[in-house]
Structure formats: structure tokens, C-alpha cells
Design a protein around this motif. Structure first.
Motif, PDB file in Angstrom:
ATOM      1  N   GLU A   1      10.074   3.296   2.897  1.00  0.00           N
ATOM      2  CA  GLU A   1       9.318   4.457   2.436  1.00  0.00           C
ATOM      3  C   GLU A   1      10.149   5.374   1.542  1.00  0.00           C
ATOM      4  OE1 GLU A   1       7.388   6.452   5.637  1.00  0.00           O
ATOM      5  OE2 GLU A   1       6.443   4.620   6.409  1.00  0.00           O
ATOM      6  N   MET A   2      11.414   5.046   1.347  1.00  0.00           N
ATOM      7  CA  MET A   2      12.267   5.848   0.461  1.00  0.00           C
ATOM      8  C   MET A   2      11.915   5.599  -1.002  1.00  0.00           C
ATOM      9  SD  MET A   2      16.181   5.732   1.922  1.00  0.00           S
ATOM     10  CE  MET A   2      16.744   6.681   0.491  1.00  0.00           C
TER      11      MET A   2
ATOM     12  N   SER B   1       5.787  -5.713  -4.557  1.00  0.00           N
ATOM     13  CA  SER B   1       5.349  -6.066  -5.911  1.00  0.00           C
ATOM     14  C   SER B   1       6.191  -7.208  -6.471  1.00  0.00           C
ATOM     15  CB  SER B   1       5.445  -4.839  -6.817  1.00  0.00           C
ATOM     16  OG  SER B   1       5.091  -5.176  -8.157  1.00  0.00           O
ATOM     17  N   PHE B   2       7.494  -7.141  -6.265  1.00  0.00           N
ATOM     18  CA  PHE B   2       8.397  -8.191  -6.728  1.00  0.00           C
ATOM     19  C   PHE B   2       8.043  -9.521  -6.069  1.00  0.00           C
ATOM     20  CE2 PHE B   2      12.253 -10.692  -5.970  1.00  0.00           C
ATOM     21  CZ  PHE B   2      12.799 -10.789  -7.233  1.00  0.00           C
ATOM     22  N   MET B   3       7.854  -9.516  -4.760  1.00  0.00           N
ATOM     23  CA  MET B   3       7.549 -10.749  -4.041  1.00  0.00           C
ATOM     24  C   MET B   3       6.189 -11.302  -4.452  1.00  0.00           C
ATOM     25  SD  MET B   3      10.233 -11.285  -2.153  1.00  0.00           S
ATOM     26  CE  MET B   3       9.825 -12.331  -0.746  1.00  0.00           C
TER      27      MET B   3
ATOM     28  N   THR C   1       0.811  -1.217   0.000  1.00  0.00           N
ATOM     29  CA  THR C   1       0.000   0.000   0.000  1.00  0.00           C
ATOM     30  C   THR C   1       0.846   1.270   0.000  1.00  0.00           C
ATOM     31  OG1 THR C   1      -0.152   0.143   2.426  1.00  0.00           O
ATOM     32  CG2 THR C   1      -1.774  -1.242   1.302  1.00  0.00           C
ATOM     33  N   LEU C   2       2.161   1.138   0.091  1.00  0.00           N
ATOM     34  CA  LEU C   2       3.021   2.322   0.043  1.00  0.00           C
ATOM     35  C   LEU C   2       2.949   2.959  -1.341  1.00  0.00           C
ATOM     36  CD1 LEU C   2       6.196   1.011   1.945  1.00  0.00           C
ATOM     37  CD2 LEU C   2       4.537   2.698   2.762  1.00  0.00           C
ATOM     38  N   PRO C   3       3.285   4.241  -1.432  1.00  0.00           N
ATOM     39  CA  PRO C   3       3.213   4.914  -2.738  1.00  0.00           C
ATOM     40  C   PRO C   3       4.055   4.212  -3.801  1.00  0.00           C
ATOM     41  CG  PRO C   3       3.484   6.518  -0.986  1.00  0.00           C
ATOM     42  CD  PRO C   3       3.650   5.171  -0.350  1.00  0.00           C
ATOM     43  N   GLN C   4       3.544   4.228  -5.007  1.00  0.00           N
ATOM     44  CA  GLN C   4       4.277   3.612  -6.113  1.00  0.00           C
ATOM     45  C   GLN C   4       5.633   4.312  -6.288  1.00  0.00           C
ATOM     46  OE1 GLN C   4       2.126   3.550  -9.780  1.00  0.00           O
ATOM     47  NE2 GLN C   4       3.534   2.150 -10.780  1.00  0.00           N
ATOM     48  N   GLY C   5       6.654   3.513  -6.519  1.00  0.00           N
ATOM     49  CA  GLY C   5       7.987   4.065  -6.691  1.00  0.00           C
ATOM     50  C   GLY C   5       8.830   4.016  -5.435  1.00  0.00           C
ATOM     51  N   THR C   6       8.199   3.670  -4.302  1.00  0.00           N
ATOM     52  CA  THR C   6       8.981   3.512  -3.078  1.00  0.00           C
ATOM     53  C   THR C   6       9.635   2.132  -3.076  1.00  0.00           C
ATOM     54  OG1 THR C   6       7.057   2.682  -1.863  1.00  0.00           O
ATOM     55  CG2 THR C   6       7.509   5.046  -1.725  1.00  0.00           C
TER      56      THR C   6
END
Length: 232
Positions: free
Chosen positions: A209-210, A96-98, A84-89
Motif C-alpha cells: 500500500e506504500m 500491473s507488471f505481472m 484494485t489498490l490506488p494507482q502509484g502504489t
């Protein structure tokens, strides 16, 4: 905890040599035998693990990792929340990978043949950050992608098991895959492994979150170049 003294199996020089030889043969016969690859790494990796530990002890964040011994497990990662973290973090990319590859953080092999508890944790940490490195490098978990990552790991860790996988793994590839590996992936991996900061000294769990690009810049990692599909 996936390592304990009760699980550790002391090895004599003779049994260590036998384990190294047996696991090397089995790993070459079937690179998907995670148990044999793990045993090979443990039977041959102690000098490299000691160097890695010294590097961690000489780094502020590395010392904290050794002291706190964080574990990368299904419970600790909470992939649904990371998704649910912002896309691109970094955290979203990792989740997404997992999820895309149906991977589970709990799948990593326990450490069985490293008697020193702190060195055993260094080996465990190396295994558990593997998927983080896939994301940072932009490498898919294909055979070519895994071999390329082993070249990065070989430079970063100097573990003999990485060197064996990196050099022998390509023997099972086709001509086109070998050409791509030789011309694109290996040169990139060598540059990436040398230029990146010591990747075992990073508390990745605190950087979810980075922005992924920002984290790559912090660690001096250039992702793998895009390889165009072969011409028909």
C-alpha cells in the motif's frame, strides 16, 4: 512449501562440479532454460548464500523473514486484489507488471540442490523477489532488462550465477542493444546495486500500500533512466 528435505539432493564435490559445468553450458546455450539457470545458481552459490544469510541475521527485518519464511505464491499475492489498490502504489504497480506480462508468482523454480534448509530458503526468497525488483528498478522483462537486473543482483548478492549471466548475456545482443547496455544500463545498475539497501532484507509483502516512489526512497533505489529510441 516449494522446498523440503525430501526434494533436496545431496551433492558430492564431484557431482557438484559436474552439475555446475553442465548447467553453465546449457544456460549459455539457452538462457531461457530456467531449470538449468536455477541448477547453476544452486551448484555454485553456497558461499554467497551464507553471506546473504548472515546479512539477514544481522538485520531486524531480515531475521523476521528467516523466522517466518513467507512465500511469494499466487495464493499469497492475490493479484486481483492488489490490482484494485490506488494507482502509484507498489502493490498496484506489481499487479500491473505481472498482469501485463502474463506472469505467475508460482512459476519460480523449486530449490533442489541446497542441502541446508535455511540456505535453501534464502535462495528461494532471492528467486521469488525477482519481479519485485523489476518493479522497483523500472526494468522491463526484456533481454536487456534482465541483463541489467542481473548486474544489480550481482552487486547485491555476489551469486556467481548472476555474474555469469551479467557478463555473458550481452554476447547475444545486437550492436545497438550492447551500446545501450554498456553506456546506460550497466553504469546505472552498478550505482543502484551499491547504493540500495540490502534488498533481500525487505518484507515487500507488507509494503504493497506504500507509494512506489516512497518505497524507492526508503530503499535508496533510483529507477533506470529512460532510454530514447535509436535515431533512424
Amino acid at each position: 512449501y516449494v522446498y523440503s528435505k525430501d526434494m533436496s539432493r545431496p551433492l558430492t564435490p564431484l557431482t557438484r562440479g559436474f552439475l555446475a559445468t553442465f548447467s553453465a553450458v546449457k544456460s549459455l546455450q539457452n538462457p531461457l532454460r530456467a531449470d538449468m539457470v536455477a541448477a547453476l545458481g544452486e551448484a555454485t552459490g553456497e558461499p554467497a548464500l551464507r553471506r546473504l544469510r548472515e546479512a539477514m541475521r544481522g538485520d531486524k527485518e531480515g531475521r523476521r523473514i528467516l523466522a517466518e519464511r513467507p512465500l511469494i505464491t499466487r495464493e499469497a499475492m492475490d493479484l486481483p486484489t492488489l490490482a484494485t489498490l490506488p494507482q502509484g502504489t507498489f502493490g498496484e504497480a506489481y499487479a500491473s507488471f505481472m498482469g501485463h506480462h502474463d506472469f505467475d508468482p508460482d512459476e519460480r523454480q523449486p530449490v533442489r540442490f541446497v542441502e541446508d534448509e535455511e540456505l535453501a530458503y534464502v535462495m528461494l526468497r532471492y528467486r521469488q523477489v525477482h519481479d519485485f525488483w523489476h518493479v522497483l528498478c523500472g526494468l522491463p522483462p526484456t533481454v536487456v532488462g534482465e541483463i541489467a537486473l542481473k548486474w544489480v543482483e550481482m552487486v547485491q548478492t555476489r551469486l556467481p550465477m548472476c555474474a555469469l549471466s551479467a557478463t555473458v548475456g550481452p554476447l547475444g545482443l545486437g550492436t545497438e542493444e550492447n551500446r545501450t547496455l554498456r553506456n546506460v544500463y550497466i553504469p546505472w545498475a552498478l550505482r543502484a546495486g551499491v547504493s540500495a539497501k540490502p534488498l533481500l532484507n525487505v518484507r515487500y509483502e507488507e509494503r504493497f500500500e506504500m507509494d512506489l516512489g516512497e518505497l524507492r526512497r526508503e530503499l535508496n533505489i533510483t529507477p533506470v533512466p529512460t532510454v530514447p529510441p535509436p535515431a533512424r
